[in-house]
Design a protein around this motif. Sequence first.
Motif, PDB file in Angstrom:
ATOM      1  N   SER A 119       0.977  10.800   1.164  1.00  0.00           N
ATOM      2  CA  SER A 119       1.518   9.652   0.864  1.00  0.00           C
ATOM      3  C   SER A 119       3.077   9.649   1.104  1.00  0.00           C
ATOM      4  O   SER A 119       3.736  10.649   0.722  1.00  0.00           O
ATOM      5  CB  SER A 119       1.024   9.084  -0.511  1.00  0.00           C
ATOM      6  OG  SER A 119       1.517   9.709  -1.597  1.00  0.00           O
ATOM      7  N   PHE A 120       3.700   8.340   1.232  1.00  0.00           N
ATOM      8  CA  PHE A 120       5.206   8.568   1.207  1.00  0.00           C
ATOM      9  C   PHE A 120       5.498   6.892   1.147  1.00  0.00           C
ATOM     10  O   PHE A 120       4.581   6.092   1.105  1.00  0.00           O
ATOM     11  CB  PHE A 120       5.816   8.850   2.629  1.00  0.00           C
ATOM     12  CG  PHE A 120       4.821   8.227   3.869  1.00  0.00           C
ATOM     13  CD1 PHE A 120       5.579   7.008   4.491  1.00  0.00           C
ATOM     14  CD2 PHE A 120       3.766   8.820   4.302  1.00  0.00           C
ATOM     15  CE1 PHE A 120       4.848   6.685   5.444  1.00  0.00           C
ATOM     16  CE2 PHE A 120       3.105   8.218   5.562  1.00  0.00           C
ATOM     17  CZ  PHE A 120       3.697   7.108   5.996  1.00  0.00           C
ATOM     18  N   SER A 121       6.825   6.579   1.022  1.00  0.00           N
ATOM     19  CA  SER A 121       7.329   5.252   0.667  1.00  0.00           C
ATOM     20  C   SER A 121       8.335   4.983   1.561  1.00  0.00           C
ATOM     21  O   SER A 121       9.103   5.820   1.995  1.00  0.00           O
ATOM     22  CB  SER A 121       7.916   5.197  -0.901  1.00  0.00           C
ATOM     23  OG  SER A 121       6.859   5.252  -1.847  1.00  0.00           O
ATOM     24  N   PHE A 122       8.124   3.745   2.191  1.00  0.00           N
ATOM     25  CA  PHE A 122       9.099   3.393   3.144  1.00  0.00           C
ATOM     26  C   PHE A 122      10.193   2.470   2.064  1.00  0.00           C
ATOM     27  O   PHE A 122      11.560   2.640   2.478  1.00  0.00           O
ATOM     28  CB  PHE A 122       8.719   2.171   4.003  1.00  0.00           C
ATOM     29  CG  PHE A 122       7.566   2.716   5.014  1.00  0.00           C
ATOM     30  CD1 PHE A 122       8.299   3.407   6.292  1.00  0.00           C
ATOM     31  CD2 PHE A 122       6.216   2.681   4.883  1.00  0.00           C
ATOM     32  CE1 PHE A 122       7.376   3.651   7.148  1.00  0.00           C
ATOM     33  CE2 PHE A 122       5.510   3.268   5.859  1.00  0.00           C
ATOM     34  CZ  PHE A 122       6.088   3.796   6.963  1.00  0.00           C
ATOM     35  N   ASP A 149       8.229  -1.236  -2.536  1.00  0.00           N
ATOM     36  CA  ASP A 149       6.963  -1.857  -2.635  1.00  0.00           C
ATOM     37  C   ASP A 149       6.224  -1.589  -1.242  1.00  0.00           C
ATOM     38  O   ASP A 149       5.333  -2.405  -1.006  1.00  0.00           O
ATOM     39  CB  ASP A 149       7.253  -3.511  -2.696  1.00  0.00           C
ATOM     40  CG  ASP A 149       7.996  -4.002  -1.634  1.00  0.00           C
ATOM     41  OD1 ASP A 149       8.663  -3.269  -0.903  1.00  0.00           O
ATOM     42  OD2 ASP A 149       8.029  -5.216  -1.510  1.00  0.00           O
ATOM     43  N   THR A 150       6.313  -0.611  -0.338  1.00  0.00           N
ATOM     44  CA  THR A 150       5.831  -0.251   0.811  1.00  0.00           C
ATOM     45  C   THR A 150       5.451   1.067   0.567  1.00  0.00           C
ATOM     46  O   THR A 150       6.428   2.080   0.339  1.00  0.00           O
ATOM     47  CB  THR A 150       6.675  -0.522   2.020  1.00  0.00           C
ATOM     48  OG1 THR A 150       7.018  -1.924   2.046  1.00  0.00           O
ATOM     49  CG2 THR A 150       5.940  -0.391   3.194  1.00  0.00           C
ATOM     50  N   VAL A 151       4.136   1.517   0.652  1.00  0.00           N
ATOM     51  CA  VAL A 151       3.399   2.866   0.525  1.00  0.00           C
ATOM     52  C   VAL A 151       2.894   3.040   1.750  1.00  0.00           C
ATOM     53  O   VAL A 151       1.889   2.087   2.331  1.00  0.00           O
ATOM     54  CB  VAL A 151       2.694   2.918  -0.966  1.00  0.00           C
ATOM     55  CG1 VAL A 151       1.698   2.020  -0.712  1.00  0.00           C
ATOM     56  CG2 VAL A 151       2.280   4.407  -0.991  1.00  0.00           C
ATOM     57  N   GLY A 152       2.880   4.550   2.397  1.00  0.00           N
ATOM     58  CA  GLY A 152       1.909   4.866   3.448  1.00  0.00           C
ATOM     59  C   GLY A 152       1.219   5.993   3.074  1.00  0.00           C
ATOM     60  O   GLY A 152       1.260   6.675   2.035  1.00  0.00           O
ATOM     61  N   PHE A 153       0.302   5.852   3.784  1.00  0.00           N
ATOM     62  CA  PHE A 153      -0.687   7.276   3.755  1.00  0.00           C
ATOM     63  C   PHE A 153      -1.077   7.620   4.965  1.00  0.00           C
ATOM     64  O   PHE A 153      -1.486   6.942   5.963  1.00  0.00           O
ATOM     65  CB  PHE A 153      -2.102   6.738   2.803  1.00  0.00           C
ATOM     66  CG  PHE A 153      -1.888   6.388   1.567  1.00  0.00           C
ATOM     67  CD1 PHE A 153      -1.700   7.213   0.421  1.00  0.00           C
ATOM     68  CD2 PHE A 153      -1.434   5.158   1.181  1.00  0.00           C
ATOM     69  CE1 PHE A 153      -1.464   6.823  -0.738  1.00  0.00           C
ATOM     70  CE2 PHE A 153      -1.208   4.516   0.059  1.00  0.00           C
ATOM     71  CZ  PHE A 153      -1.151   5.557  -0.851  1.00  0.00           C
ATOM     72  N   LEU A 164      -6.940   7.245  -2.878  1.00  0.00           N
ATOM     73  CA  LEU A 164      -6.279   6.184  -2.171  1.00  0.00           C
ATOM     74  C   LEU A 164      -5.976   5.117  -3.118  1.00  0.00           C
ATOM     75  O   LEU A 164      -5.173   4.486  -3.272  1.00  0.00           O
ATOM     76  CB  LEU A 164      -6.690   6.116  -0.814  1.00  0.00           C
ATOM     77  CG  LEU A 164      -6.391   4.825  -0.112  1.00  0.00           C
ATOM     78  CD1 LEU A 164      -4.857   5.152   0.194  1.00  0.00           C
ATOM     79  CD2 LEU A 164      -7.210   4.502   1.047  1.00  0.00           C
ATOM     80  N   HIS A 165      -7.187   4.610  -3.474  1.00  0.00           N
ATOM     81  CA  HIS A 165      -7.063   3.491  -4.467  1.00  0.00           C
ATOM     82  C   HIS A 165      -6.605   3.689  -5.713  1.00  0.00           C
ATOM     83  O   HIS A 165      -5.672   2.743  -6.078  1.00  0.00           O
ATOM     84  CB  HIS A 165      -8.588   3.155  -4.516  1.00  0.00           C
ATOM     85  CG  HIS A 165      -9.270   2.351  -3.524  1.00  0.00           C
ATOM     86  ND1 HIS A 165     -10.643   2.300  -3.441  1.00  0.00           N
ATOM     87  CD2 HIS A 165      -8.910   2.241  -2.109  1.00  0.00           C
ATOM     88  CE1 HIS A 165     -11.157   1.708  -2.208  1.00  0.00           C
ATOM     89  NE2 HIS A 165      -9.834   1.882  -1.406  1.00  0.00           N
ATOM     90  N   ASP A 166      -6.419   4.760  -6.139  1.00  0.00           N
ATOM     91  CA  ASP A 166      -5.694   5.190  -7.510  1.00  0.00           C
ATOM     92  C   ASP A 166      -4.354   5.012  -7.292  1.00  0.00           C
ATOM     93  O   ASP A 166      -3.446   4.594  -8.139  1.00  0.00           O
ATOM     94  CB  ASP A 166      -6.188   6.536  -8.128  1.00  0.00           C
ATOM     95  CG  ASP A 166      -7.634   6.861  -8.685  1.00  0.00           C
ATOM     96  OD1 ASP A 166      -8.137   5.576  -8.920  1.00  0.00           O
ATOM     97  OD2 ASP A 166      -7.940   7.709  -8.942  1.00  0.00           O
ATOM     98  N   GLN A 167      -3.954   5.473  -6.003  1.00  0.00           N
ATOM     99  CA  GLN A 167      -2.258   5.688  -5.880  1.00  0.00           C
ATOM    100  C   GLN A 167      -2.019   4.127  -5.492  1.00  0.00           C
ATOM    101  O   GLN A 167      -0.731   3.764  -6.015  1.00  0.00           O
ATOM    102  CB  GLN A 167      -2.040   6.428  -4.786  1.00  0.00           C
ATOM    103  CG  GLN A 167      -2.113   7.899  -5.067  1.00  0.00           C
ATOM    104  CD  GLN A 167      -1.798   8.859  -4.191  1.00  0.00           C
ATOM    105  OE1 GLN A 167      -0.619   8.346  -3.281  1.00  0.00           O
ATOM    106  NE2 GLN A 167      -2.315  10.076  -3.756  1.00  0.00           N
ATOM    107  N   ILE A 168      -2.841   3.198  -4.815  1.00  0.00           N
ATOM    108  CA  ILE A 168      -2.459   1.776  -4.524  1.00  0.00           C
ATOM    109  C   ILE A 168      -2.448   1.197  -5.932  1.00  0.00           C
ATOM    110  O   ILE A 168      -1.333   0.410  -6.168  1.00  0.00           O
ATOM    111  CB  ILE A 168      -3.319   1.312  -3.632  1.00  0.00           C
ATOM    112  CG1 ILE A 168      -3.193   1.878  -2.184  1.00  0.00           C
ATOM    113  CG2 ILE A 168      -3.067  -0.214  -3.432  1.00  0.00           C
ATOM    114  CD1 ILE A 168      -4.442   1.487  -1.157  1.00  0.00           C
ATOM    115  N   ARG A 169      -3.343   1.369  -6.805  1.00  0.00           N
ATOM    116  CA  ARG A 169      -3.364   0.687  -8.028  1.00  0.00           C
ATOM    117  C   ARG A 169      -2.097   0.973  -9.114  1.00  0.00           C
ATOM    118  O   ARG A 169      -1.602   0.165  -9.507  1.00  0.00           O
ATOM    119  CB  ARG A 169      -4.659   1.107  -8.778  1.00  0.00           C
ATOM    120  CG  ARG A 169      -5.731   0.520  -8.427  1.00  0.00           C
ATOM    121  CD  ARG A 169      -7.081   0.610  -9.488  1.00  0.00           C
ATOM    122  NE  ARG A 169      -8.366   0.538  -9.178  1.00  0.00           N
ATOM    123  CZ  ARG A 169      -9.026   1.179  -8.391  1.00  0.00           C
ATOM    124  NH1 ARG A 169      -8.723   2.425  -8.040  1.00  0.00           N
ATOM    125  NH2 ARG A 169     -10.274   0.635  -7.934  1.00  0.00           N
TER     126      ARG A 169
END
Length: 127
Positions: free
Chosen positions: A13-16, A19-23, A37-42
């Motif tokens: 994972s990384f952040s742009f 409020d923007t996250v990438g995987f 994935l869902h845990d990190q998005i939550r």
Amino acid sequence: MELPLNDTAMLSSFSFSEDTVGFLLEGTFGEETVQQLHDQIREKLQVYDTINLYLEDSRIETFSLTAVIENLFFKLEHKGQFNKVALVSDRKWIHLCGKIEKMLADINVKSFVSEDRMEAITWIAER
């Protein structure tokens, strides 16, 4: 950040922006991967009302149909909390999944082939 999920899966994972996250997804896209994935998005959604999401198929070897369906239901459950979702993959059926998410969850989903990943990054980072 890389999280080893099991012997054959990796979720990076990384952040742009805040409020923007990438995987980057590789190995096996199964129930364990989808849960991480869902845990990190939550976690992001606890901080921000809405987020942008970048998902890249980076050498995924196998998919679990259950995981794919769980991922769709997750997005439906969090309808209205995704500003934009960029899907980067050379698999046409993943692009079809994006169209289904767009239709059912009213999410601004855009699909890109791998060679256009820079265009996807630019699009997801735009305000």
